[in-house]
Design a protein around this motif. Structure first.
Motif, mmCIF file in Angstrom:
data_model
loop_
_atom_site.group_PDB
_atom_site.id
_atom_site.type_symbol
_atom_site.label_atom_id
_atom_site.label_comp_id
_atom_site.label_asym_id
_atom_site.label_seq_id
_atom_site.Cartn_x
_atom_site.Cartn_y
_atom_site.Cartn_z
ATOM 1 N N GLU A 6 0.823 -1.194 0.000
ATOM 2 C CA GLU A 6 0.000 0.000 0.000
ATOM 3 C C GLU A 6 0.866 1.256 0.000
ATOM 4 N N SER A 7 0.298 2.320 -0.541
ATOM 5 C CA SER A 7 0.929 3.629 -0.496
ATOM 6 C C SER A 7 -0.160 4.685 -0.592
ATOM 7 N N ARG A 19 -5.988 9.322 -1.974
ATOM 8 C CA ARG A 19 -6.104 8.112 -2.783
ATOM 9 C C ARG A 19 -5.057 7.120 -2.318
ATOM 10 N N LEU A 20 -5.524 5.967 -1.894
ATOM 11 C CA LEU A 20 -4.630 4.871 -1.541
ATOM 12 C C LEU A 20 -4.404 3.990 -2.757
ATOM 13 N N SER A 21 -3.181 3.504 -2.872
ATOM 14 C CA SER A 21 -2.827 2.588 -3.954
ATOM 15 C C SER A 21 -2.331 1.275 -3.358
ATOM 16 N N CYS A 22 -2.579 0.204 -4.066
ATOM 17 C CA CYS A 22 -2.103 -1.114 -3.670
ATOM 18 C C CYS A 22 -1.473 -1.774 -4.887
ATOM 19 N N ALA A 23 -0.177 -2.014 -4.810
ATOM 20 C CA ALA A 23 0.536 -2.703 -5.880
ATOM 21 C C ALA A 23 0.525 -4.192 -5.587
ATOM 22 N N CYS A 96 -4.751 -3.371 2.272
ATOM 23 C CA CYS A 96 -5.165 -4.019 1.032
ATOM 24 C C CYS A 96 -5.107 -5.523 1.257
ATOM 25 N N ALA A 97 -6.062 -6.250 0.701
ATOM 26 C CA ALA A 97 -6.095 -7.698 0.874
ATOM 27 C C ALA A 97 -6.654 -8.346 -0.382
ATOM 28 N N CYS A 98 -6.400 -9.638 -0.555
ATOM 29 C CA CYS A 98 -6.994 -10.333 -1.692
ATOM 30 C C CYS A 98 -7.364 -11.762 -1.317
ATOM 31 N N ARG A 99 -8.317 -12.292 -2.066
ATOM 32 C CA ARG A 99 -8.780 -13.661 -1.847
ATOM 33 C C ARG A 99 -9.126 -14.275 -3.194
ATOM 34 N N GLN A 100 -8.935 -15.558 -3.319
ATOM 35 C CA GLN A 100 -9.286 -16.263 -4.551
ATOM 36 C C GLN A 100 -10.775 -16.542 -4.532
ATOM 37 N N TYR A 113 -4.291 -12.937 1.654
ATOM 38 C CA TYR A 113 -3.066 -12.153 1.590
ATOM 39 C C TYR A 113 -3.353 -10.705 2.003
ATOM 40 N N TRP A 114 -2.379 -10.122 2.704
ATOM 41 C CA TRP A 114 -2.546 -8.779 3.254
ATOM 42 C C TRP A 114 -1.297 -7.942 3.030
ATOM 43 N N GLY A 115 -1.517 -6.630 2.838
ATOM 44 C CA GLY A 115 -0.409 -5.709 2.800
ATOM 45 C C GLY A 115 -0.014 -5.277 4.201
ATOM 46 N N GLN A 116 0.955 -4.385 4.278
ATOM 47 C CA GLN A 116 1.490 -3.964 5.570
ATOM 48 C C GLN A 116 0.697 -2.825 6.193
ATOM 49 N N GLY A 117 -0.133 -2.166 5.396
ATOM 50 C CA GLY A 117 -0.984 -1.109 5.907
ATOM 51 C C GLY A 117 -0.450 0.282 5.623
#
Length: 124
Positions: A6-7, A19-23, A96-100, A113-117
């Protein structure tokens, strides 16, 4: 291996925007759902918004509807959270997080899966 970074967090006054971004990296994300969550001090992590990588369907928690917009840029593997009309109660660390799968889940347990925040602070 999936990585989410995240950024874009920061300090903003009430009524402002961020605006937050998630790579996202490590795999092809078609068939995945990307989500944004937040956690304020002393509170549990809560759902904010989610989007299907393929098709772009979205869902939001009620308190951010009309103010926040989640989007994704498939070629760049980026997910965004545009936050407008920010309020002090939006202050939190945003993840930011994701799931299948295709289900636009709001439960933290359903995400793999999770980002660092990224810290978002809204001053009154």
């Amino acid at each position: 291996q999936v990585q989410l970074v995240e950024s874009g967090g920061g300090l903003v006054q009430t009524g402002g925007s961020l605006r937050l971004s998630c790579a996202a990296s490590g795999r092809t994300f078609s068939g995945y759902v990307m989500g944004w969550f937040r956690q304020a001090p002393g509170k549990e992590r809560e759902f904010v918004a989610a989007i299907r990588w393929t098709g772009g369907s979205t869902t939001y928690r009620d308190s951010v509807k009309g103010r926040f917009t989640i989007s994704r840029d498939n070629p760049k593997n980026m997910v965004y959270l545009q936050m407008n009309s920010l309020k002090p109660e939006d202050t939190a660390v945003y993840y930011c997080a994701c799931r299948q799968g295709l289900f636009l889940a709001a439960d933290t347990q359903r995400y793999d899966y999770w980002g660092q925040g990224a810290q978002v602070t809204v001053s009154s």
